[in-house]
Write a protein that holds these residues in place. Structure first.
Motif, short mmCIF file in Angstrom:
data_model
loop_
_atom_site.label_atom_id
_atom_site.label_comp_id
_atom_site.label_asym_id
_atom_site.label_seq_id
_atom_site.Cartn_x
_atom_site.Cartn_y
_atom_site.Cartn_z
N LEU A 149 0.83 -1.21 0.00
CA LEU A 149 0.00 0.00 0.00
C LEU A 149 0.86 1.26 0.00
O LEU A 149 0.56 2.24 -0.69
N ILE A 150 1.93 1.25 0.77
CA ILE A 150 2.83 2.41 0.84
C ILE A 150 3.46 2.69 -0.52
O ILE A 150 3.53 3.84 -0.98
N ASN A 151 3.92 1.65 -1.19
CA ASN A 151 4.54 1.83 -2.50
C ASN A 151 3.54 2.36 -3.53
O ASN A 151 3.88 3.21 -4.37
N ARG A 152 2.30 1.88 -3.46
CA ARG A 152 1.28 2.37 -4.39
C ARG A 152 0.93 3.82 -4.09
O ARG A 152 0.71 4.63 -5.01
N ASN A 153 0.89 4.18 -2.83
CA ASN A 153 0.65 5.58 -2.47
C ASN A 153 1.77 6.48 -2.99
O ASN A 153 1.52 7.57 -3.51
N GLU A 154 3.00 6.03 -2.82
CA GLU A 154 4.14 6.83 -3.27
C GLU A 154 4.08 7.05 -4.78
O GLU A 154 4.37 8.16 -5.27
N ALA A 155 3.69 6.02 -5.51
CA ALA A 155 3.57 6.15 -6.96
C ALA A 155 2.49 7.17 -7.31
O ALA A 155 2.65 7.98 -8.25
N GLN A 156 1.38 7.16 -6.55
CA GLN A 156 0.30 8.11 -6.81
C GLN A 156 0.74 9.54 -6.51
O GLN A 156 0.43 10.47 -7.27
N VAL A 157 1.46 9.73 -5.42
CA VAL A 157 1.97 11.06 -5.08
C VAL A 157 2.88 11.57 -6.20
O VAL A 157 2.79 12.73 -6.63
N SER A 158 3.77 10.71 -6.68
CA SER A 158 4.68 11.11 -7.76
C SER A 158 3.92 11.50 -9.01
O SER A 158 4.28 12.47 -9.70
N ASP A 159 2.85 10.76 -9.34
CA ASP A 159 2.04 11.10 -10.51
C ASP A 159 1.38 12.47 -10.33
O ASP A 159 1.35 13.28 -11.28
N TYR A 160 0.84 12.74 -9.14
CA TYR A 160 0.20 14.03 -8.89
C TYR A 160 1.21 15.17 -8.99
O TYR A 160 0.90 16.24 -9.54
N LEU A 161 2.40 14.96 -8.47
CA LEU A 161 3.42 16.01 -8.54
C LEU A 161 3.84 16.27 -9.98
O LEU A 161 4.06 17.43 -10.37
N ALA A 162 3.92 15.22 -10.77
CA ALA A 162 4.27 15.39 -12.18
C ALA A 162 3.18 16.17 -12.91
O ALA A 162 3.47 17.04 -13.75
N GLU A 163 1.91 15.88 -12.60
CA GLU A 163 0.80 16.62 -13.21
C GLU A 163 0.84 18.09 -12.79
O GLU A 163 0.57 18.98 -13.60
N ALA A 164 1.15 18.33 -11.52
CA ALA A 164 1.25 19.72 -11.05
C ALA A 164 2.36 20.46 -11.78
O ALA A 164 2.19 21.62 -12.18
N ASN A 165 3.48 19.80 -11.98
CA ASN A 165 4.62 20.43 -12.66
C ASN A 165 4.28 20.78 -14.10
O ASN A 165 4.77 21.78 -14.64
N GLY A 166 3.43 19.97 -14.72
CA GLY A 166 3.12 20.21 -16.13
C GLY A 166 1.89 21.06 -16.38
O GLY A 166 1.58 21.38 -17.53
N SER A 167 1.18 21.47 -15.33
CA SER A 167 -0.05 22.23 -15.50
C SER A 167 0.23 23.71 -15.68
O SER A 167 1.02 24.31 -14.94
N GLN A 168 -0.44 24.31 -16.66
CA GLN A 168 -0.32 25.74 -16.91
C GLN A 168 -1.39 26.54 -16.16
O GLN A 168 -1.27 27.76 -16.04
N ASP A 169 -2.42 25.87 -15.70
CA ASP A 169 -3.51 26.53 -14.98
C ASP A 169 -3.19 26.53 -13.48
O ASP A 169 -3.04 25.45 -12.88
N PRO A 170 -3.10 27.69 -12.85
CA PRO A 170 -2.76 27.75 -11.42
C PRO A 170 -3.73 26.98 -10.52
O PRO A 170 -3.29 26.37 -9.53
N LEU A 171 -5.02 26.98 -10.86
CA LEU A 171 -5.98 26.27 -10.02
C LEU A 171 -5.80 24.76 -10.15
O LEU A 171 -5.87 24.04 -9.15
N ARG A 172 -5.57 24.27 -11.36
CA ARG A 172 -5.31 22.84 -11.54
C ARG A 172 -4.01 22.44 -10.85
O ARG A 172 -3.92 21.37 -10.23
#
Length: 346
Positions: A149-172
């Motif tokens: 479960l911890i490893n799957r959570n870490e993967a999800q956090v990394s995906d969210y951070l990558a999406e945040a880094n690539g988003s041009q919309d401040p709210l997203r």
């Protein structure tokens, strides 16, 4: 009748000739071995266990589970709002099932059995008609579950951070960072619990994403999204402060000018004929969350009635109901909107 709960004590090494867990091995006086000498049956290095006593088997099981739950009283706490957001994000995205989420969320005694992967031994009734039962879990099996479960959570956090880094919309970008923090907060708690279950297994895990760094990034992202709040109908200024707190809980700064986001609220209270023995009022609350300039992103509305001996009392109760609507209903829908920004990208 007082309920007794006995926490199983630790032993230093594996004992030769131990009884098999779950067996009703009888010791001196007709009492089972696990009751008189629990460490002989459940050595601490292999098991976490506790004995519960009660009026019947169900009562005894609940007490044994409560005792096991106490072993998970860790320093790291996750508030209920973050827990629920974590549940929605992970289940709605298909990353985890409801039962997997339940495995890691201790809220009350009844949730502990699912959480701890618990098994029960045979029940024993003492001469005083009290029922005793042992609840136990295997450290290695439960530890492996936590590691997954911890490893799957870490993967999800990394995906969210990558999406945040690539988003041009401040709210997203803010929404993804907020989601990353919710998952990271729960994962921090899981890591703390794993250290209790199995220190060696905990030591093998990489450090993962830093929650404090995510919190800092989320705060910075929120600073770029100042919110202007305007309300009508709140002549006594009772609801506006609560609405402000609901918005500020997302770390958005409140401003009177140069806003990027807006909240338009309206409150209405009027007398009605409902019960001849009481004075009654009807109330309505609505709020729109959107971008400055008119683009609506979220609409929320609620209504109700309140009665009291006097109009003043009925009005006071109506304000209390509206306050709950803001603190729970509007705030909940705002979090769900942010979740939808995240989940809608999948």
């Amino acid at each position: 009748m007082t309920k007794s709960v006995f926490i199983i004590g630790a032993v230093l090494g594996m004992l030769v000739g131990c009884a098999t867990p779950g067996e009703q091995t009888t010791a001196a006086g007709g009492y089972p071995e696990w009751f008189l000498n629990p460490s002989n049956v459940y050595p601490q290095e292999r098991y976490m266990s506790a004995v519960g006593s009660g009026r019947d088997r169900r009562d005894a099981e609940q007490q044994a589970l409560a005792a096991l739950s106490q072993a998970f009283e860790v320093e790291i706490r996750v508030d209920e709002t973050t827990r629920e957001r974590y549940r929605e994000l992970m289940t709605d995205s298909g990353t985890m099932t409801e039962s997997e989420i339940d495995l890691t969320q201790v809220r009350d005694v009844r949730s502990a059995q699912t959480l701890l992967n618990v098994q029960f031994g045979d029940a024993f009734m003492a001469p005083d008609n009290r029922v005793h039962i042992v609840a136990y879990l295997e450290r290695m099996a439960t530890g492996r579950l936590y590691v997954d479960l911890i490893n799957r959570n870490e993967a999800q956090v990394s995906d969210y951070l990558a999406e945040a880094n690539g988003s041009q919309d401040p709210l997203r970008r803010y929404a993804f960072l907020s989601a990353a923090e919710a998952v990271a907060a729960n994962n921090e708690m899981l890591r703390d619990q794993l250290r209790i279950i199995s220190q060696p297994m905990s030591a093998t895990l990489p450090s993962g994403n830093s929650r404090s760094a995510i919190v800092s990034r989320r705060t910075d992202a929120a600073e770029s999204l100042p919110v202007a709040i305007r309300v009508t109908g709140d002549a006594e200024n009772r609801i506006l402060p609560i609405l402000r707190r609901a918005v500020a809980a997302e770390r958005f700064p409140i401003t009177d000018s140069a806003a990027v986001l807006t909240v338009e609220g309206a409150f209405e209270i009027e007398p009605i004929d409902l019960n001849p023995d009481f004075e009654s009022v009807a109330w309505a609350f609505s709020a729109t969350f959107g971008r400055s300039g008119g683009t609506s992103l979220l609409s929320y509305s609620d209504q109700g009635r309140a009665s009291g001996i006097t109009v003043e009392r009925a009005t006071a109760l109506a304000y209390e109901d509206m306050a709950v609507s803001v603190e729970q209903g509007f705030a909940r829908d705002l979090r769900r909107f942010l979740n939808e920004l995240v989940l809608g990208s999948n």
